[in-house]
Design a protein around this motif. Structure first.
Motif, mmCIF file in Angstrom:
data_model
loop_
_atom_site.group_PDB
_atom_site.id
_atom_site.type_symbol
_atom_site.label_atom_id
_atom_site.label_comp_id
_atom_site.label_asym_id
_atom_site.label_seq_id
_atom_site.Cartn_x
_atom_site.Cartn_y
_atom_site.Cartn_z
ATOM 1 N N GLY A 231 -12.473 0.442 -0.944
ATOM 2 C CA GLY A 231 -11.534 -0.091 -1.932
ATOM 3 C C GLY A 231 -11.961 -1.463 -2.427
ATOM 4 N N ARG B 258 0.855 -1.192 0.000
ATOM 5 C CA ARG B 258 0.000 0.000 0.000
ATOM 6 C C ARG B 258 0.887 1.236 0.000
ATOM 7 N N TYR C 54 -2.210 6.450 5.240
ATOM 8 C CA TYR C 54 -2.933 5.286 5.752
ATOM 9 C C TYR C 54 -2.439 4.885 7.140
ATOM 10 N N ASN D 176 -10.726 0.269 3.407
ATOM 11 C CA ASN D 176 -10.672 -1.091 2.885
ATOM 12 C C ASN D 176 -12.030 -1.531 2.353
ATOM 13 N N VAL E 210 -9.316 1.807 -10.561
ATOM 14 C CA VAL E 210 -9.514 3.155 -11.095
ATOM 15 C C VAL E 210 -9.527 3.113 -12.626
ATOM 16 N N PHE F 39 -12.816 -1.283 -6.151
ATOM 17 C CA PHE F 39 -11.612 -1.684 -6.902
ATOM 18 C C PHE F 39 -11.480 -3.207 -7.010
ATOM 19 N N VAL G 38 -5.357 8.078 -10.459
ATOM 20 C CA VAL G 38 -4.712 6.898 -9.873
ATOM 21 C C VAL G 38 -3.790 7.322 -8.733
ATOM 22 N N ALA H 123 -5.868 8.349 -5.787
ATOM 23 C CA ALA H 123 -6.509 7.203 -5.138
ATOM 24 C C ALA H 123 -5.497 6.388 -4.344
ATOM 25 N N LEU H 124 -4.276 6.306 -4.876
ATOM 26 C CA LEU H 124 -3.243 5.527 -4.186
ATOM 27 C C LEU H 124 -2.966 6.071 -2.783
ATOM 28 N N THR I 14 -5.885 -0.794 -6.697
ATOM 29 C CA THR I 14 -6.247 0.594 -6.984
ATOM 30 C C THR I 14 -5.970 0.913 -8.456
ATOM 31 N N TYR J 299 -5.228 2.068 -0.112
ATOM 32 C CA TYR J 299 -5.720 0.749 -0.479
ATOM 33 C C TYR J 299 -4.646 0.075 -1.337
#
Ligand code: NA
Ligand code: NA
Lengths: 340, 169, 453
Positions: free
Chosen positions: B94, B74, B79, B91, C29, B98, C12, C15-16, C25, C20
């Motif tokens: 995500g 990650r 985080y 989580n 995305v 995702f 991206v 979001a990173l 990700t 997550y």
């Protein structure tokens, strides 16, 4: 994908096609052919059919071209039929048979001897239509680190040779090795393999193989005139109006000849440079090696014919044509080669 | 609900531990390939190819197991400093937006591809290669399905954690 | 609609930052963008149908088989405690010199780097073993932590290294693409093996620079080092040789078999993995539980790497689908100053991205996009590869998010302040950047050895 060109008075459709290949984009010879094809089609159709060429790995990996065209996610591909051997055992007949037909003979068989019809029959279940897509001409047997004096020198020889040639080599006691494109040069250079085949002087010199080994054996018994292919997704093809279909057909015929011309020209120039500037020794494989390889080829092909009905059917047709044209070419081409 | 999650976790954990044996097998076979080829001048392309199969098994079938152990890297700049509740929330989101779509999409996209290969009993194109390409391709579906199941399990766990957390707060 | 590709990239990255897992990700995305693109008719849906072909391409990529094998080897060596023996015997031998312990740390780090390619393990081992001793002997916390962190990252650049395997694969493709785009058919190809050989000299130069820095500190900033060596210590040369034997054997087995042509890098990785197993067995460091742990760790690291590759493959497909590649090509080819300014900008971008991203993500996401462009502009692929590798190695050290710093923070005692670690690595980051400049000025450092072989 299709989109409507709105400002045209006649409702003319514009077709935007993708063509994926098994070679890096613009790869000498092999990779130039699809570019030339796309250019011809774009120009001949006045922009109604535009084809964008993608090199291996850009959209799909080189060995996935057939799958992508068959599934319809991509309209066209340019590749070699022997790559599909794992799913279509008879496919290699349409690219190269060891000790088989040369470029000229293959093209004649495909276009006048019924070969192309058999090829289409073979690909029909996959919704794929093949067209002849050029030829490399006779290839070279490959680059060797040490001299091959007799068949004994092939025992345990670590050589990169894919396809039917590799099976034949295995039959006579050599050790075919699989390597990725990037590993071939460094493996030959370091001695991790003893020999590799690639294409012919034009591509081999580009690849730098003369820097890794100095002995260049002839002839390319395993690939005496490798034919390439354009493949088109059947439903994409039938969705085209007749004139665009014809443009595709004519452009493939033009490129089929054009690639051979490019190779003939570039190969002899490259061979001159290899010999004169890089001190490459060109050698002929000894006769006992050739005898053994020919015999092993017969065994391998007999086995394939027994295993797969389509291989049997197509090879029978191939062989009939080959025997006839070989007899004639002995009297014409070969006689002339010896006379001139 | 949590029993479904438990079952999935167990399944993927077994799968991951099972394919982990492929790592040592890969090393041993690769070593054997080198010794046989350079020491004894013998070798089989099938043997070389078997390493590809083991390798694919490890990274495809180990993906869900790796997720369970939170070993998929990650960017933890922020985080790390989030509260446990916010971590769970991230989580959950995500996984929902995702992981779940990715696994569903890969399953959907690969299904025909794998089925086609089975129909042909697709084999290697290399001389003396393994005739099991259809099995190798099937690993893609095992991968996406195990990832999908793991996503379902994570959704259950994270939702339950958020709910119970709210109750206790 | 090419600007959508840039929006995708920014989305991206954004979001990173939520933390997550990177791989999912990237994929998620990208899929969302593709979906929106398809709905709004700005994205060709057929691109997405090539995903199975691309995934199977990853499965069939035999170059990358080296990754699990090198990981396996690294985890085995960690379990076999090779580093511990070496550090103890070397530091007792060299302890009589003022900077002897610091030297030992660097040299052991170099030997470990040449036998394996895992950063975390080296930093943790050194952090546990030598940090307390260094502090006790009178090294300043900055110098001690900086030396350990920097040395621990040597595994990235000194072959064998997973970073070089991944880079070699990506660059090999990029090089071919670039040459052919140019229509100039340079006969060079670039492979993982080439990168390994090319990285040897720069790696050793880096070690020399670290050692020179230690000498420099010893002379000019002697308050950072002990006032005198430990005269009461008499390590034996014999015990050092015994401790040196295992790593040297492994180095010979792995690097030797590549250099002398017994094996490709992938095969050498297998030799190294089994070699490490044999060492562990002879040291009686292997039992059933250990082995299970080794296999499971290897599975996790491998899955982690390859899931990122899968995510990156989906990302690059969607990025290409929106025309992103053309956009970047246009940007870089219009840059004033040609190749050097383009390389400079890319190096700067990679350096900055290195603050938040891992080397694997940068290798898979950024390098495939920029490398063909830079090579087309005239950059030598081998040189570019080593430049990128050193740059990525630096990202392990850059505060606040460098991985080496995390690892050391995890094992260092609370007495050491985080700022001290940060200040400690600063000079080493400077050294890394200096090496980048040196290699930019003298590309022969990279190309000399491969040309010789
Ligand atoms: Na060939
Ligand atoms: Na290393």
């Amino acid at each position: 994908t299709e989109e409507q060109a709105q400002d045209q008075p006649l409702q003319q459709q514009i077709y935007d096609w993708k063509l994926v290949t098994s070679w890096p984009k613009n790869f000498p010879g092999l990779g130039r052919a699809p570019e030339t094809f796309a250019k011809y089609v774009n120009e001949m159709s006045g922009g109604r059919l535009t084809i964008t060429v993608y090199g291996a790995g850009e959209l799909v990996p080189g060995f996935e071209v057939f799958n992508a065209v068959s599934s319809g996610s991509i309209e066209m591909g340019h590749a070699g039929a022997y790559y599909w051997k794992g799913k279509i055992p008879a496919a290699p007949i349409f690219s190269a048979i060891p000790f088989g037909m040369n470029a000229n003979e293959m093209s004649a068989w495909l276009h006048y001897g019924g070969g192309l019809e058999l090829w289409r029959e073979l690909y029909k279940p996959f919704g794929v239509i093949p067209f002849a897509g050029g030829s490399t001409g006779v290839q070279m047997a490959g680059w060797f680190k040490k001299e091959i004096k007799s068949i004994d020198d092939l025992q345990g020889l670590k050589m990169r040779m894919p396809g039917l040639g590799g099976e034949v080599l295995k039959q006579v006691g050599a050790l075919p090795v699989t390597l990725t494109g990037g590993e071939i040069f460094s493996s030959l250079q370091s001695g991790a393999i003893d020999a590799t085949e690639w294409v012919g002087p034009y591509n081999d010199k580009t690849f730098g193989l003369h820097k890794a080994a100095t002995i260049y054996y002839t002839s390319g018994w395993h690939e005496p005139g490798t034919t390439l292919e354009f493949i088109v997704n059947e439903s994409a093809y039938t969705s085209l109006p007749d004139d665009l279909q014809k443009i595709i057909e004519v452009a493939t015929r033009a490129v089929n000849q054009d690639m051979l011309d490019e190779y003939t020209n570039a190969n002899f120039l490259a061979m001159q440079q290899l010999i004169e500037e890089h001190g490459v020794q060109v050698k002929t494989l000894p006769e006992d090696v050739m005898v053994a390889l020919r015999q092993a080829t017969d065994e391998v092909i007999a086995q394939k014919r027994a295993e797969d009905p389509m291989f049997e059917k197509i090879y029978a047709a191939y062989d009939t044509f080959f025997e006839g044209v070989k007899a004639y070419h002995t009297l014409s081409e070969q006689a002339y080669y010896e006379n001139r | 609900m949590s029993s479904i999650s438990l079952l999935i976790d167990k399944l993927n954990s077994y799968l991951g531990k099972f394919v982990s044996f492929a790592t040592i097998l890969m090393a041993l076979i690769m070593f054997a390939v080198v010794v046989l080829r350079y020491g004894f001048n013998v070798g089989w392309i099938a043997m070389q190819e078997s390493i590809t199969y083991l390798h694919a098994a490890v990274f495809l079938m180990g993906a869900a197991y790796t997720y369970q152990h939170d070993a998929h890297v990650r960017v933890d700049v922020f985080y790390r400093r989030f509260s446990a509740r916010n971590k769970t929330l991230i989580n959950l989101i995500g996984t929902l937006f995702f992981m779940l779509p990715t696994s569903v999409f890969i399953t959907w996209a690969c299904y025909d591809y794998v089925v086609e290969s089975w129909k042909l009993k697709e084999a290697s194109m290399e001389p003396g290669g393994l005739p099991f390409i259809y099995i190798l391709k099937s690993f893609l579906l095992v991968f996406s399905l195990s990832l999908f199941l793991q996503a379902v399990s994570e959704l259950i766990k994270h939702s339950l954690a958020l709910i119970t957390n709210e109750v206790s707060a | 609609m090419e600007w959508l590709a840039l929006v995708l990239f920014v989305a991206v990255c954004a979001a990173l930052l939520f933390g997550y897992p990177v791989a999912l990700t990237l994929a998620g995305v990208s899929l969302i963008f593709a979906g929106l693109g398809i709905v709004t008719n700005t994205f060709d849906a057929s691109y997405m149908l090539t995903v199975p072909n691309r995934l199977f391409g990853i499965v069939n990529n035999t170059t990358l088989i080296a990754v699990p094998l090198f990981v396996f080897m690294g985890v085995v060596l960690e379990k076999a405690k090779i580093a511990e023996d070496l550090l103890i015997s070397m530091s007792t031998l060299m302890g009589r010199f003022r900077i002897g312990l610091g030297f030992s740390v660097v040299i052991v780090g170099m030997l470990l780097a040449a036998s394996t390619g895992i950063v975390g393990a080296t930093v943790v081992t050194m952090g546990l073993l030598s940090l307390p001793t260094m502090l006790k002997r009178g090294y300043s916390p900055q110098l001690a932590t900086g030396t350990i962190c920097a040395t621990g990252t040597l595994g990235q650049i000194i072959p064998p290294s997973i970073a070089l395997v991944l880079l070699g694969d990506v660059l090999g493709n990029a090089y071919q693409k670039a040459q052919l785009d140019m229509g100039i058919f340079s006969p060079d190809s670039v492979s993982v093996g080439d990168l390994f050989v090319g990285a040897l000299v720069p790696g050793l130069v880096l070690v020399l620079m670290y050692l020179t820095y230690l000498i420099f500190v010893g002379i000019f900033h002697s308050n950072h080092v002990p006032e005198s060596g430990q005269t009461n210590e008499h390590g034996s040369v014999l015990s050092l040789l015994i401790a040196l034997l295992p790593p040297l054997l492994l180095i010979i087995a792995v690097l030797g078999s590549i250099l002398f042509g017994f094996a490709t890098p992938t095969e050498a990785a297998g030799v190294g993995a089994v070699g490490a197993l044999i060492l562990a067995v002879t040291k009686r460091a292997l039992n059933v539980d250990n082995l299970k742990h080794i296999m499971r760790e290897t599975t996790k690291v491998t899955s982690m790497v390859f899931l990122i590759l899968i995510g990156a493959s989906i990302f690059s497909l969607v990025f290409r689908g929106f025309g992103g590649e053309e956009l970047l090509k246009g940007f870089f080819s219009d840059l004033p100053g040609g190749m050097f300014s383009a390389v400079f900008i890319v190096m700067l971008i990679i350096f900055l991205l290195g603050f938040i991203l891992d080397f694997i993500e940068i290798t898979f996401v950024v390098v495939p996009i920029v490398a063909p462009i830079l090579i087309t502009l005239g950059a030598d692929p081998l040189w570019l590869g080593i430049m990128i590798a050193i740059n990525l190695q630096t990202s392990f050290l850059t505060p606040p998010f460098g991985f080496a710093l995390f690892y050391l923070r995890g094992v260092a005692s609370e007495v050491i302040k985080t700022e001290q670690i940060y200040r400690g690595v600063m000079p080493f980051i400077g050294i890394q950047l200096l090496l980048l400049i040196i290699i930019a000025a003298f590309p022969e450092l990279v190309t000399w050895l491969p040309d010789l072989l």
